[in-house]
Design an enzyme around this catalytic site. Structure first.
Site, PDB file in Angstrom:
ATOM      1  N   GLU A 290       0.833  -1.202   0.000  1.00  0.00           N
ATOM      2  CA  GLU A 290       0.000   0.000   0.000  1.00  0.00           C
ATOM      3  C   GLU A 290       0.869   1.254   0.000  1.00  0.00           C
ATOM      4  O   GLU A 290       1.879   1.337   0.699  1.00  0.00           O
ATOM      5  CB  GLU A 290      -0.897  -0.009   1.238  1.00  0.00           C
ATOM      6  CG  GLU A 290      -1.858   1.175   1.321  1.00  0.00           C
ATOM      7  CD  GLU A 290      -2.669   1.184   2.614  1.00  0.00           C
ATOM      8  OE1 GLU A 290      -3.698   1.884   2.652  1.00  0.00           O
ATOM      9  OE2 GLU A 290      -2.270   0.505   3.584  1.00  0.00           O
TER      10      GLU A 290
ATOM     11  N   LYS B 145     -10.331   1.455  -1.002  1.00  0.00           N
ATOM     12  CA  LYS B 145     -10.275   1.213   0.446  1.00  0.00           C
ATOM     13  C   LYS B 145     -11.374   1.996   1.158  1.00  0.00           C
ATOM     14  O   LYS B 145     -11.579   3.186   0.915  1.00  0.00           O
ATOM     15  CB  LYS B 145      -8.895   1.633   0.967  1.00  0.00           C
ATOM     16  CG  LYS B 145      -8.682   1.384   2.451  1.00  0.00           C
ATOM     17  CD  LYS B 145      -7.275   1.819   2.848  1.00  0.00           C
ATOM     18  CE  LYS B 145      -7.008   1.638   4.334  1.00  0.00           C
ATOM     19  NZ  LYS B 145      -5.659   2.139   4.706  1.00  0.00           N
TER      20      LYS B 145
ATOM     21  N   CYS C 183      -5.149  -3.146   4.069  1.00  0.00           N
ATOM     22  CA  CYS C 183      -4.637  -2.712   5.365  1.00  0.00           C
ATOM     23  C   CYS C 183      -5.696  -2.678   6.467  1.00  0.00           C
ATOM     24  O   CYS C 183      -6.174  -3.710   6.916  1.00  0.00           O
ATOM     25  CB  CYS C 183      -3.952  -1.356   5.213  1.00  0.00           C
ATOM     26  SG  CYS C 183      -2.772  -1.000   6.551  1.00  0.00           S
TER      27      CYS C 183
END
Length: 582
Positions: free
Chosen positions: A106, A186, A219
């Protein structure tokens, strides 16, 4: 013909042993050759010299990347170009040649200052047929090497409903032809000012030509029900997972929680981690559900590295494969020993870690009064209670370098104000001294004076919406192999209670954390019973050195130090190392 192809295997074996000895004694090898020398021999436009995984294969091959980004102080275009060049080197590397899919971390390519447009996957666009942006270069790379690529980048998107351009933290998936086949934005952000989220979490997955459908998330998403547990409910058990994880001992260091999540969901989690010590970021690995880690790396040393791993498909029982490497132009994936799958990390003091809010826990310090002691204790935090039984042995000839506490918590915690979650925790944690403020910190040393022979922890957790996970951490910042413990969860639907049990089954003297960590999610129907493992699981050898130091001959590693840009290659029957000047 390249030089390495001319050498006989016996010569390579001799060089390999010699170089491994120098590595184990801390001496850097000096046999450096220009990296482009090998690149000239690796033309992916020629005939493909390896066999792809197929729907009939019992496994597939992945490459994951630990990547140290450049400083944000340099001109942004220069920074992105350096990153793209390094991505290209890794994608084209000899070590990645066997991979079906390569996953990158990321926030290690571009930034919010140079975002790119990403086409809709349902348009089946291959940007390589166009020109002009980093997306084009990545698409062409995927087509050149004939691999799936998973790339996290900063995306720009024009929202017609709001008549404005927004920016997303986006995972883009290219197929072997360079076509964009998936795009995930995300949803659960962590310290990302200027980044937008979609109105609702996207549930994104993609199908591969080797018969595996991967879910996609990023994440911080891993701690929440949406999209992760929603994808689990869809039946997915393979996930690609770019991360920039800030570790927080004693329960939420990066590879620790990644391995815990993969175990609890019995999923393959393919993780690539950003490597940036000042932000506490490191942690890359491949986690094979209830079988644990096939590879994991946690280090404070600036690193750019690619690791290639053979992964058993979900539902198969072939868990003997760890790293693989190739020794000729014909695909051969040798079976290797497993002791080196947790790579040694260095300069851990450079990783700026956070710390849990342990002052809110109910804790009791372990104070053994005999050389061999058995301690039983029920500890409650509010109405939530955990039952502990600990068997330990003291070596009174050694200096006490640390202490342990039994710790329990149930309630809502905050993640630095960016999100809140209800967690329930039962655990044994290490402390540098007898003060609670010293718990959850990196220990400077361990004399090994206290050995845990057995630990049993049980508790009654909420059943619906709760993901209860085994949570372990040793003093190398790695979880214990799954052969060291058992973990079960029995669901009572009538009472909405799950009885969770965790037991240490092999002695340890390097423990930081051993316990149960559970996230209690609202607004989702989710039950996760976990049965006892089969009795034929192998037990760890207490005399085995699991530092990974002697396993350099057993894995393929393409490693670039962000300080000197050295690239070293380790092969099963020989070692190639090369150097590229900055």
């Amino acid at each position: 013909m390249a030089l390495w192809k001319k050498l006989r295997p016996t010569a390579w074996q001799f060089l390999a042993v010699l170089l491994t000895i120098t590595q184990l004694t801390g001496i850097r090898a000096s046999a450096h050759v220009d990296r482009e020398y090998y690149m000239e021999e690796e033309n992916y436009g020629d005939e493909v010299l390896y066999a792809r995984s197929t729907p009939e294969s019992t496994d597939y091959i992945v490459s994951v990347v630990e990547f140290h980004p450049e400083s944000m102080n340099m001109p942004i275009e220069q920074r992105t170009k350096i990153h793209l060049d390094e991505y290209s080197h890794l994608i084209r590397s000899h070590e990645a040649r066997l991979a079906d899919i390569i996953v990158f971390p990321e926030l290690t390519l571009n930034s919010l200052s140079d975002t790119v447009f990403v086409p809709e996957p349902n348009q089946h666009i291959a940007p390589c047929d166009d020109h002009g942006t980093i997306l084009v270069a990545l698409s062409c790379l995927a087509r050149e090497v004939q691999k799936y690529l998973v790339i996290n980048l900063s995306e720009q998107f024009y929202l017609q409903s709001q008549a404005e351009t927004v920016r997303y933290n986006t995972n883009v998936v290219f197929d072997r032809n360079g076509t964009v086949i998936a795009r995930y934005r995300k949803f659960n952000l962590f310290k990302e000012p200027g980044t937008s989220v979609t109105a609702t979490p996207e549930l994104i997955s993609f199908e591969t030509d080797f018969g595996v459908r991967f879910g996609v998330f990023t994440c911080f998403d891993i701690l929440f029900a949406a999209p992760t547990l929603e994808l689990i409910k869809q039946g997915l058990r393979d996930f690609v997972f770019p991360a920039f994880w800030t570790s927080e001992p004693p329960f939420l260091t990066s590879t620790q929680i990644f391995e815990s999540w993969a175990y609890a969901t019995n999923a393959n989690l393919i993780t690539s981690g950003t490597n940036y010590g000042p932000s506490g970021a490191t942690g890359t690995g491949v986690f094979n559900g209830r079988n644990g880690a096939l590879l994991t790396h946690y280090t404070g040393q600036p690193t750019r590295a690619l690791y290639t791993v053979k992964v058993p498909k979900s539902g198969t029982k072939d868990v003997n494969s760890r790293y693989h490497s190739d020794t000729s132009d014909v695909l051969e994936v040798p079976m290797v020993e497993t002791s080196g799958h947790r790579l040694p990390g260095y300069e851990l003091e450079n990783v700026r870690m956070g710390r849990d809010f342990l002052e809110q826990f109910t804790t009791i310090q372990l104070n053994p009064v005999r050389q061999h002691d058995l301690i039983s204790q029920i500890i409650c935090n509010g109405m939530f209670c955990c039952d502990f039984t600990v068997s330990l042995m003291m070596d009174t000839t050694l200096q006490p370098t640390h202490y342990y506490r039994l710790a329990v918590f149930d309630g809502v915690r905050t993640f630095q104000g960016f999100a809140d979650a209800h967690v329930s925790i039962c655990g044994v944690i290490v402390c540098a001294n007898q003060s609670i403020t010293s718990c959850g910190l990196l220990l400077p040393k361990n004399s090994g004076y206290m050995q845990f022979s057995a630990i049993s922890i049980s508790g009654q957790f909420i059943a619906n919406g709760t993901l209860a996970m085994p949570n372990t951490l040793d003093m190398r910042m790695y979880s214990y192999d799954t052969s060291y413990y058992t973990f079960t969860s029995q669901i009572n639907h009538t009472s909405n209670i799950q009885l969770v049990n965790m037991n240490l089954t092999s002695p340890v003297s390097d423990m930081q954390t051993f316990g149960i960590y559970a996230f209690n999610h609202k607004n989702i129907e989710f039950y996760n019973p976990i049965d006892a493992p089969e009795e034929n699981s192998p037990k760890p050898d207490p005399n085995e050195d699991d530092q990974g130091g002697a396993s350099g001959l057993l894995y393929t590693l393409c490693s670039i130090s962000a300080q000197d840009y050295n690239l070293q290659r380790h092969l099963t029957d020989g070692i190639k190392s090369c150097h590229r000047n900055p």
